[in-house]
Design an enzyme around this catalytic site. Structure first.
Site, PDB file in Angstrom:
ATOM      1  N   CYS A  12     191.881  12.686   0.930  1.00  0.00           N
ATOM      2  CA  CYS A  12     192.309  14.040   1.302  1.00  0.00           C
ATOM      3  C   CYS A  12     192.113  15.013   0.143  1.00  0.00           C
ATOM      4  CB  CYS A  12     193.774  14.024   1.736  1.00  0.00           C
ATOM      5  SG  CYS A  12     194.382  15.655   2.221  1.00  0.00           S
ATOM      6  N   CYS A  59     202.150  14.148   2.281  1.00  0.00           N
ATOM      7  CA  CYS A  59     202.057  12.776   1.767  1.00  0.00           C
ATOM      8  C   CYS A  59     202.534  12.733   0.320  1.00  0.00           C
ATOM      9  CB  CYS A  59     200.619  12.261   1.806  1.00  0.00           C
ATOM     10  SG  CYS A  59     199.968  12.000   3.457  1.00  0.00           S
ATOM     11  N   GLN A 115     209.145   8.785  18.757  1.00  0.00           N
ATOM     12  CA  GLN A 115     208.717   8.050  17.572  1.00  0.00           C
ATOM     13  C   GLN A 115     207.433   8.652  16.995  1.00  0.00           C
ATOM     14  OE1 GLN A 115     210.051   5.762  15.693  1.00  0.00           O
ATOM     15  NE2 GLN A 115     211.902   5.612  16.941  1.00  0.00           N
ATOM     16  N   ASP A 162     220.998   3.369  16.686  1.00  0.00           N
ATOM     17  CA  ASP A 162     219.946   3.930  15.836  1.00  0.00           C
ATOM     18  C   ASP A 162     220.454   5.275  15.329  1.00  0.00           C
ATOM     19  OD1 ASP A 162     217.615   4.646  14.588  1.00  0.00           O
ATOM     20  OD2 ASP A 162     216.480   4.995  16.423  1.00  0.00           O
ATOM     21  N   CYS A 198     216.371   4.318   9.981  1.00  0.00           N
ATOM     22  CA  CYS A 198     215.285   4.950   9.221  1.00  0.00           C
ATOM     23  C   CYS A 198     215.675   5.101   7.760  1.00  0.00           C
ATOM     24  CB  CYS A 198     214.925   6.297   9.833  1.00  0.00           C
ATOM     25  SG  CYS A 198     216.286   7.488   9.827  1.00  0.00           S
TER      26      CYS A 198
END
Length: 437
Positions: free
Chosen positions: A66, A75, A271, A367, A394
Site C-alpha cells: 500500500c 492499518c 461481522q 458477545d 473482540c
C-alpha cells in the site's frame, strides 16, 4: 534533536524505546533495531513529548503493497511479517490467560488482504475521499485503493471518485458549512454477490438542480446492487446512519453464513470479516451440548448467533439494549424459525440483568462490547448462569477480567484465539465455560 533506538514492539504494533529523559516512548510504523531522530516539545500540560522527525536506520521490513501506508490510519502492521503480527498479538494474551490456567488454541488468518466487508470513507472538499490519518481526525488521506477491502469495493471506490470529480461542490466543508456529502460507505457480502454503496449527507442539505443530475449520474456510474442516500445531523460524524432514501435496490443486502441467510440493513452492524470469523462459529457449533432446550443470546445485536445456532433449540431468548437491533433480530428469527418459541427483549444489561430468564436446560452465548460484560451481568452469570456458556470477545483483555469473576463457579472446557483482522492489533476469542458440579 535526539536519537532513540527502538528495542521492542507492543501488542498494538507500536515500536518502543527509551527517550533521553529515561521515559519509555512508542511510535507507530517502527521496528526493533530502528534508529530514529526525535525532537522535544512541550504540550499544554507542560509534559515533555518527543516527535519523530526521521529514520536514521531502518530494520528490514515486510513488503508493503500500500502506497498510503504510514499515513492512513486504517492499518498498523503491514510493515511486520504476518506470522510475527500474530505472535505479537497472541503471546501477551496467552501469558495472561495462562495465569488463570487457560491455554488458547490459535488460528492465523489464511487471507491477509481483501478481507473486509465494509469500509467507511470520509469525504472532504477537493474532493478528497479516504481514511482518517493516524492520530489526526481532521486530516483525511486521499486514497484510491484499500488493500484490506475487496477488489470489487476498490472498483466502486474509483466509480465514486469519478462521480465526485464531476460534482466538486458536493463534499461537506466543515468550516464554511457548504456542500453536504460527508461519507461514502461500501459494503460487499463475502458469500454472496450482493453489494451496497451508501452516501451520507448532512440533514437539511440544500438541494438544487445539480442534485437531480447527481442522482442520475450516480445510477450511471456506480455498480452496486443497492444504492442508498442517508441524512443525519450536520455535526454528526457518523456514517451510514439516519434518514434513508433508496436510490436503487433496497436498504438491505443479503449474506449467507454457515448456510443461514442474513438480510443486513444499510445502517446495521455485521461481522467485518465473515470468512475470517468462521473458526469461532465452527468452534461453537462443534461444542454445542446435546439435549439443551433454550438458547440465551446476550448482547444479541441483530440476532447473529441465534440465527446461526437456533436450529438446535426449541426456545430462543435474545436480550439487547438497542431497540432497532432487537426489532431486526425479532423479524429475522421469526422468519428463520417460525415454529419456535422466541423472546426478544430490550434490556440495559449494564444496569439490570435481573429481567433475564434462564431455564435450567439453557445454553448461553454472550458477545459483549469491548469493555466486557459488566458487573451486573457477571453477577447474574455467576449466580444464575446455565451449565454451558460460550463467551465471544473482540477484546480478550476485558474477557480475562470477566473470567476471573466466573472461575469460582465455572471451568474453561475449551478456548480459541483467532486473527480475523490482519495488519491491525485486533483479534477475537471464544471460551467454552461449564459450570462446576
Amino acid at each position: 534533536m535526539e536519537q532513540i533506538r527502538i528495542d521492542s514492539l507492543s501488542s498494538d504494533f507500536l515500536g518502543t524505546g527509551i527517550a533521553p529523559n529515561g521515559k519509555k516512548i512508542s511510535y507507530p510504523y517502527t521496528l526493533p533495531g530502528d534508529l530514529i531522530s526525535v525532537e522535544m516539545y512541550k504540550r499544554k500540560t507542560r509534559s515533555t513529548k518527543y516527535r519523530l522527525v526521521e529514520f536514521l536506520e531502518k530494520s528490514e521490513r515486510a513488503p508493503i503493497p500500500c502506497q498510503f501506508y504510514g499515513e492512513c490510519g486504517g492499518c498498523a502492521g503491514q510493515h511486520i511479517p504476518y506470522d510475527d503480527q500474530c505472535k505479537i498479538k497472541f503471546e501477551p494474551i496467552q501469558q495472561l490467560f495462562s495465569q488463570l490456567g487457560v491455554q488458547f488454541q490459535t488460528i492465523n488468518s489464511d487471507q491477509i488482504f481483501n478481507y473486509r466487508s465494509r469500509m467507511d470513507f470520509s469525504v472532504f472538499p477537493g474532493p478528497t475521499i479516504g481514511l482518517r490519518a493516524r492520530g489526526n481526525f481532521r486530516r483525511v488521506i486521499d486514497i484510491d485503493h484499500c488493500f484490506i477491502h475487496s477488489d470489487w469495493a476498490n472498483k466502486e471506490l474509483a466509480n465514486v471518485r469519478n462521480l465526485l470529480n464531476e460534482f466538486p461542490q458536493l463534499p461537506w466543508d466543515r468550516n464554511s458549512e457548504r456542500g453536504g456529502l460527508k461519507y461514502i460507505t461500501i459494503r460487499k457480502a463475502r458469500f454472496t454477490e450482493d453489494c451496497m454503496t451508501i452516501f451520507t449527507f448532512t440533514e437539511g442539505f440544500q438541494f438544487d438542480s445539480d442534485f437531480a443530475n447527481f442522482k442520475e449520474r450516480t445510477l450511471e456510474l456506480c455498480i452496486a446492487n443497492h444504492i442508498i442516500f442517508c441524512y443525519n445531523r450536520v455535526k454528526s460524524e457518523v456514517s451510514a446512519m439516519g434518514r434513508s432514501e433508496i436510490l436503487k435496490g433496497s436498504d438491505v443486502y443479503h449474506e449467507i453464513v454457515l448456510g443461514r441467510d442474513f438480510l443486513i440493513p444499510f445502517d446495521s452492524f455485521f461481522q467485518p470479516n465473515p470468512s475470517g470469523f468462521l473458526p469461532i462459529l465452527e468452534f461453537i457449533q462443534s461444542h454445542l451440548p446435546e439435549n439443551r432446550n433454550c438458547l440465551i443470546d446476550l448482547f444479541c445485536g441483530n440476532g447473529f448467533f441465534s440465527i446461526l445456532f437456533g436450529t438446535s433449540f426449541s426456545k430462543i431468548k435474545c436480550y439487547e439494549l438497542t431497540p432497532s437491533s432487537i426489532e431486526i433480530a425479532k423479524n429475522a428469527l421469526h422468519r428463520a424459525f417460525p415454529e419456535k418459541e422466541i423472546l426478544t427483549q430490550v434490556v440495559n444489561l449494564f444496569q439490570d440483568a435481573s429481567l433475564m430468564e434462564c431455564p435450567s436446560d439453557s445454553v448461553l452465548i454472550l458477545d459483549p462490547p469491548r469493555a466486557g460484560a459488566g458487573g451486573k451481568v457477571n453477577v447474574w452469570i455467576r449466580e444464575n448462569g446455565p451449565r454451558d456458556i460460550f463467551y465471544v470477545s473482540c477484546n480478550p483483555y476485558s474477557q480475562r477480567e470477566d473470567l476471573k469473576f466466573y472461575q469460582t463457579h465455572y471451568d474453561v472446557v475449551a478456548s480459541l484465539l483467532i486473527d480475523p483482522y490482519p495488519h491491525t492489533p485486533h483479534c477475537e476469542s471464544v471460551l467454552h465455560l461449564r459450570r462446576k458440579i
